[in-house]
Design an enzyme around this catalytic site. Structure first.
Site, PDB file in Angstrom:
ATOM      1  N   THR A 113      25.736-109.397  73.288  1.00  0.00           N
ATOM      2  CA  THR A 113      26.612-110.503  73.714  1.00  0.00           C
ATOM      3  C   THR A 113      27.286-110.230  75.053  1.00  0.00           C
ATOM      4  O   THR A 113      27.689-109.104  75.343  1.00  0.00           O
ATOM      5  CB  THR A 113      27.692-110.735  72.626  1.00  0.00           C
ATOM      6  OG1 THR A 113      27.031-110.918  71.376  1.00  0.00           O
ATOM      7  CG2 THR A 113      28.546-111.944  72.943  1.00  0.00           C
ATOM      8  N   PRO A 119      29.998-112.210  78.233  1.00  0.00           N
ATOM      9  CA  PRO A 119      31.035-113.248  78.338  1.00  0.00           C
ATOM     10  C   PRO A 119      30.438-114.660  78.374  1.00  0.00           C
ATOM     11  O   PRO A 119      31.028-115.602  77.840  1.00  0.00           O
ATOM     12  CB  PRO A 119      31.735-112.905  79.655  1.00  0.00           C
ATOM     13  CG  PRO A 119      31.531-111.425  79.817  1.00  0.00           C
ATOM     14  CD  PRO A 119      30.200-111.120  79.208  1.00  0.00           C
ATOM     15  N   ILE A 129      31.782-105.899  71.510  1.00  0.00           N
ATOM     16  CA  ILE A 129      30.836-104.915  70.983  1.00  0.00           C
ATOM     17  C   ILE A 129      31.508-104.038  69.916  1.00  0.00           C
ATOM     18  O   ILE A 129      32.452-103.294  70.204  1.00  0.00           O
ATOM     19  CB  ILE A 129      30.238-104.057  72.123  1.00  0.00           C
ATOM     20  CG1 ILE A 129      29.602-104.972  73.178  1.00  0.00           C
ATOM     21  CG2 ILE A 129      29.223-103.052  71.568  1.00  0.00           C
ATOM     22  CD1 ILE A 129      28.605-106.018  72.641  1.00  0.00           C
ATOM     23  N   ALA A 179      27.146-115.499  77.237  1.00  0.00           N
ATOM     24  CA  ALA A 179      25.974-115.702  76.376  1.00  0.00           C
ATOM     25  C   ALA A 179      26.114-114.938  75.070  1.00  0.00           C
ATOM     26  O   ALA A 179      26.248-113.712  75.067  1.00  0.00           O
ATOM     27  CB  ALA A 179      24.702-115.241  77.096  1.00  0.00           C
ATOM     28  N   GLU A 183      19.168-107.717  59.324  1.00  0.00           N
ATOM     29  CA  GLU A 183      20.572-107.814  59.748  1.00  0.00           C
ATOM     30  C   GLU A 183      21.293-108.905  58.962  1.00  0.00           C
ATOM     31  O   GLU A 183      22.428-108.728  58.523  1.00  0.00           O
ATOM     32  CB  GLU A 183      20.614-108.116  61.249  1.00  0.00           C
ATOM     33  CG  GLU A 183      22.022-108.246  61.776  1.00  0.00           C
ATOM     34  CD  GLU A 183      22.074-108.507  63.280  1.00  0.00           C
ATOM     35  OE1 GLU A 183      21.085-108.196  63.982  1.00  0.00           O
ATOM     36  OE2 GLU A 183      23.103-109.010  63.748  1.00  0.00           O
ATOM     37  N   ALA A 190      24.572-103.725  72.128  1.00  0.00           N
ATOM     38  CA  ALA A 190      25.266-104.653  73.022  1.00  0.00           C
ATOM     39  C   ALA A 190      24.313-105.739  73.510  1.00  0.00           C
ATOM     40  O   ALA A 190      23.486-105.499  74.391  1.00  0.00           O
ATOM     41  CB  ALA A 190      25.868-103.889  74.198  1.00  0.00           C
ATOM     42  N   SER A 207      25.118-116.765  71.253  1.00  0.00           N
ATOM     43  CA  SER A 207      24.036-117.294  70.425  1.00  0.00           C
ATOM     44  C   SER A 207      22.725-117.357  71.208  1.00  0.00           C
ATOM     45  O   SER A 207      21.648-117.134  70.663  1.00  0.00           O
ATOM     46  CB  SER A 207      24.370-118.721  69.946  1.00  0.00           C
ATOM     47  OG  SER A 207      25.606-118.739  69.286  1.00  0.00           O
ATOM     48  N   GLN A 217      45.503-119.769  48.752  1.00  0.00           N
ATOM     49  CA  GLN A 217      46.241-120.913  48.191  1.00  0.00           C
ATOM     50  C   GLN A 217      46.847-120.546  46.835  1.00  0.00           C
ATOM     51  O   GLN A 217      48.012-120.832  46.567  1.00  0.00           O
ATOM     52  CB  GLN A 217      45.281-122.113  48.047  1.00  0.00           C
ATOM     53  CG  GLN A 217      45.971-123.415  47.711  1.00  0.00           C
ATOM     54  CD  GLN A 217      46.862-123.920  48.842  1.00  0.00           C
ATOM     55  OE1 GLN A 217      46.673-123.545  50.000  1.00  0.00           O
ATOM     56  NE2 GLN A 217      47.853-124.727  48.504  1.00  0.00           N
ATOM     57  N   GLY A 233      49.931-118.498  46.823  1.00  0.00           N
ATOM     58  CA  GLY A 233      51.155-119.081  47.375  1.00  0.00           C
ATOM     59  C   GLY A 233      51.568-118.316  48.631  1.00  0.00           C
ATOM     60  O   GLY A 233      50.712-117.784  49.358  1.00  0.00           O
TER      61      GLY A 233
HETATM   62  C1  LIG Z   1      34.345-109.046  65.673  1.00  0.00           C
HETATM   63  C2  LIG Z   1      33.083-109.282  66.432  1.00  0.00           C
HETATM   64  C3  LIG Z   1      32.122-108.289  66.500  1.00  0.00           C
HETATM   65  C4  LIG Z   1      30.952-108.485  67.231  1.00  0.00           C
HETATM   66  N1  LIG Z   1      30.045-107.458  67.364  1.00  0.00           N
HETATM   67  C5  LIG Z   1      29.008-107.601  68.218  1.00  0.00           C
HETATM   68  C6  LIG Z   1      28.155-106.484  68.524  1.00  0.00           C
HETATM   69  O1  LIG Z   1      28.332-105.379  67.993  1.00  0.00           O
HETATM   70  N2  LIG Z   1      27.160-106.657  69.412  1.00  0.00           N
HETATM   71  C7  LIG Z   1      26.933-107.863  70.011  1.00  0.00           C
HETATM   72  O2  LIG Z   1      26.010-107.942  70.818  1.00  0.00           O
HETATM   73  N3  LIG Z   1      27.704-108.943  69.743  1.00  0.00           N
HETATM   74  C8  LIG Z   1      28.740-108.827  68.874  1.00  0.00           C
HETATM   75  N4  LIG Z   1      29.563-109.899  68.608  1.00  0.00           N
HETATM   76  C9  LIG Z   1      29.292-111.176  69.247  1.00  0.00           C
HETATM   77  C10 LIG Z   1      28.769-112.227  68.289  1.00  0.00           C
HETATM   78  O3  LIG Z   1      27.461-111.890  67.886  1.00  0.00           O
HETATM   79  C11 LIG Z   1      28.859-113.584  69.013  1.00  0.00           C
HETATM   80  O4  LIG Z   1      30.228-113.904  69.119  1.00  0.00           O
HETATM   81  C12 LIG Z   1      28.101-114.658  68.269  1.00  0.00           C
HETATM   82  O5  LIG Z   1      26.702-114.434  68.365  1.00  0.00           O
HETATM   83  C13 LIG Z   1      28.397-116.068  68.840  1.00  0.00           C
HETATM   84  O6  LIG Z   1      28.208-116.074  70.210  1.00  0.00           O
HETATM   85  P1  LIG Z   1      29.372-116.663  71.163  1.00  0.00           P
HETATM   86  O7  LIG Z   1      30.657-116.009  70.795  1.00  0.00           O
HETATM   87  O8  LIG Z   1      28.927-116.530  72.581  1.00  0.00           O
HETATM   88  O9  LIG Z   1      29.475-118.180  70.789  1.00  0.00           O
HETATM   89  P2  LIG Z   1      28.574-119.356  71.392  1.00  0.00           P
HETATM   90  O10 LIG Z   1      27.156-118.966  71.364  1.00  0.00           O
HETATM   91  O11 LIG Z   1      29.163-119.766  72.692  1.00  0.00           O
HETATM   92  O12 LIG Z   1      28.817-120.495  70.321  1.00  0.00           O
HETATM   93  C14 LIG Z   1      29.986-121.354  70.302  1.00  0.00           C
HETATM   94  C15 LIG Z   1      29.773-122.398  69.204  1.00  0.00           C
HETATM   95  O13 LIG Z   1      28.614-123.180  69.530  1.00  0.00           O
HETATM   96  C16 LIG Z   1      27.705-123.178  68.451  1.00  0.00           C
HETATM   97  N5  LIG Z   1      26.313-123.224  68.931  1.00  0.00           N
HETATM   98  C17 LIG Z   1      25.707-122.391  69.801  1.00  0.00           C
HETATM   99  N6  LIG Z   1      24.417-122.716  69.947  1.00  0.00           N
HETATM  100  C18 LIG Z   1      24.194-123.780  69.126  1.00  0.00           C
HETATM  101  C19 LIG Z   1      23.061-124.584  68.811  1.00  0.00           C
HETATM  102  N7  LIG Z   1      21.848-124.342  69.333  1.00  0.00           N
HETATM  103  N8  LIG Z   1      23.209-125.619  67.941  1.00  0.00           N
HETATM  104  C20 LIG Z   1      24.410-125.875  67.383  1.00  0.00           C
HETATM  105  N9  LIG Z   1      25.522-125.149  67.637  1.00  0.00           N
HETATM  106  C21 LIG Z   1      25.419-124.114  68.489  1.00  0.00           C
HETATM  107  C22 LIG Z   1      27.968-121.861  67.730  1.00  0.00           C
HETATM  108  O14 LIG Z   1      27.510-121.894  66.395  1.00  0.00           O
HETATM  109  C23 LIG Z   1      29.486-121.775  67.823  1.00  0.00           C
HETATM  110  O15 LIG Z   1      30.071-122.568  66.824  1.00  0.00           O
HETATM  111  C24 LIG Z   1      30.717-109.731  67.865  1.00  0.00           C
HETATM  112  C25 LIG Z   1      31.682-110.752  67.763  1.00  0.00           C
HETATM  113  C26 LIG Z   1      32.852-110.524  67.081  1.00  0.00           C
HETATM  114  C27 LIG Z   1      33.878-111.626  67.067  1.00  0.00           C
END
Ligand SMILES: Cc1cc2nc3c(=O)[nH]c(=O)nc-3n(C[C@H](O)[C@H](O)[C@H](O)COP(=O)(O)OP(=O)(O)OC[C@H]3O[C@@H](n4cnc5c(N)ncnc54)[C@H](O)[C@@H]3O)c2cc1C
Length: 380
Positions: free
Chosen positions: A127, A129, A158, A131, A242, A125, A133, A336, A339
């Protein structure tokens, strides 16, 4: 395309694993998608057959197969005979290595054997709400209270979040330094550890993806992985593998979409001929066939490099970027060429399409992959 990557022993392993999937997994995948979760017993069944944590030492119950190709083989077979929502790869090769690589002898002896048998299911865990990327932006906090750390915060999206018995949680450990992050082993039943909803998703319907809450959870000191301030460093170490895992899965899923589409267009007729007889179909599939072979060769090369300890972050980022984008194009063309049938859930391409959309987002988005690659191009 004929590949020279695998040994005779590995071909036999592939056969064994495929038989296992055909018997124990494939008949149930539809029910799991309906339920939104894979039954816990499936992890035990994988464990009984030796298919979890294949890399783990024999002393911890594993097979000691460190060669990455075994995991690659399993993921390739999963693409056809399993459901990508059954996320045993996360358990075996994404989370358990944190314990295997960073954990001390006591933690390994205490935790790994039950991960190998599937009695313990793992999640990680990071990610939150606010944070994803930007890991440095996490708010979950751990405070040193002498014999334990007190953990508070929440996580979201998660994977294995409902099934998990152990969650490795990233939390800030120093209010004055945002890069001081610890990795904490939070166990099912710890007071203050609560799970939220099993989130409804576009794809990966069988995978339980959940919110997790930590309300002043007392995490004993023996449940900290490594140095409580070096979590960032530990997370970075695991990232190349990873992303290679991701790339292996995406090229396998794209290959599956190719096969499914090829079969469909050979059968389906319009204007008195098969869809596969139209030049548009032939050219699109020809282009994708070429791209898939190129991608596979690069991924196989990365696997070899990884086995030799030479896989770099930018190589893995290239593999993840190109395979996830290719998978996206492949499933789009696949729908596509199907169809209207491609829009129907009863056709496999529909599921491959919705599953694929996350590939460009998680495990580091395509934008983040481009950032990493650009650094290797301009800043090296
Ligand atoms: C099905 C699923 C399973 C997951 N499993 C896990 C898990 O097991 N554990 C876990 O910790 N997380 C998990 N995640 C979370 C996942 O890793 C994050 O959703 C992902 O890292 C993106 O973060 P965010 O959703 O906060 O998007 P954000 O970071 O808010 O990004 C939003 C957009 O902004 C872009 N962006 C962000 N920073 C930059 C930058 N510096 N330059 C240009 N563009 C940028 C991104 O590419 C994206 O297009 C999961 C998500 C999903 C949907």
């Amino acid at each position: 395309m004929e590949r020279t990557l695998f040994t005779e022993e590995q071909h036999i392993f592939r056969e064994q694993y495929r038989k296992f999937l055909q018997k124990e997994v494939q008949p149930h995948t539809e029910a799991w998608r309906e339920a939104g979760i894979v039954p816990r017993e499936m992890f035990k069944k994988m464990g009984e057959h030796g298919f979890l944590l294949t890399w783990a030492d024999e002393a911890h119950g594993g097979l000691g197969l460190e060669d990455f190709r075994y995991q690659q083989i399993m993921m390739e077979e999963d693409a056809t005979y399993s459901d990508s929502g059954f996320y045993h790869t996360l358990h075996s090769r994404l989370v358990a290595p944190y314990i295997g690589n960073i954990g001390n002898a006591e933690q390994k002896a205490r935790l790994l054997p039950k991960c190998v048998t599937g009695e313990t299911i793992l999640a990680v865990a990071m990610t939150e709400p606010d944070a994803g990327s930007d890991i440095a932006g996490i708010k979950t906090r751990a405070v040193d209270n002498g014999d334990h750390w007190e953990l508070s915060g929440s996580k979201t999206y998660i994977s294995n979040g409902i099934n998990a018995d152990i969650v490795i949680v990233a939390a800030k450990t120093n209010p004055d330094n945002p890069r001081h992050i610890g990795l904490f082993i939070v166990e099912r039943g710890m007071e203050g550890f609560e799970r939220g909803r099993n989130l409804k998703k576009m794809g990966l319907k069988a995978q339980d993806t959940a919110e997790l809450f930590f309300n002043n959870v007392r995490v004993p000191k023996e449940n900290v992985l490594g140095d409580a301030h070096k979590g960032f460093h530990y997370l970075m170490i695991g990232l190349a593998e990873e992303r290679l895992l991701a790339a292996v899965g995406y090229v396998a899923a794209a290959n599956r979409a190719f096969v499914v589409t090829k079969e469909f267009v050979k059968d389906r007729k319009a204007f008195g001929k098969a869809i596969s007889d139209f030049q548009n179909t032939r050219f699109q599939m020809a282009t994708l066939s070429a791209e898939l072979d190129m991608a596979q060769v690069y991924v196989d090369h990365c696997v070899v490099m990884h086995n030799e300890g030479k896989l770099t972050l930018d190589m893995a980022a290239k593999a993840k970027l190109v395979t996830s984008e290719l998978e996206g194009r492949m499933v789009d063309v696949g729908v596509q060429l199907h169809g209207g049938a491609g829009y129907m859930e009863e056709y496999e391409i529909c599921r491959l399409y919705t599953n694929a959309r996350i590939s460009r987002i998680y495990a580091g988005s395509s934008e983040i992959m481009r950032e990493i690659i650009a650094r290797s191009v301009f800043d090296a």
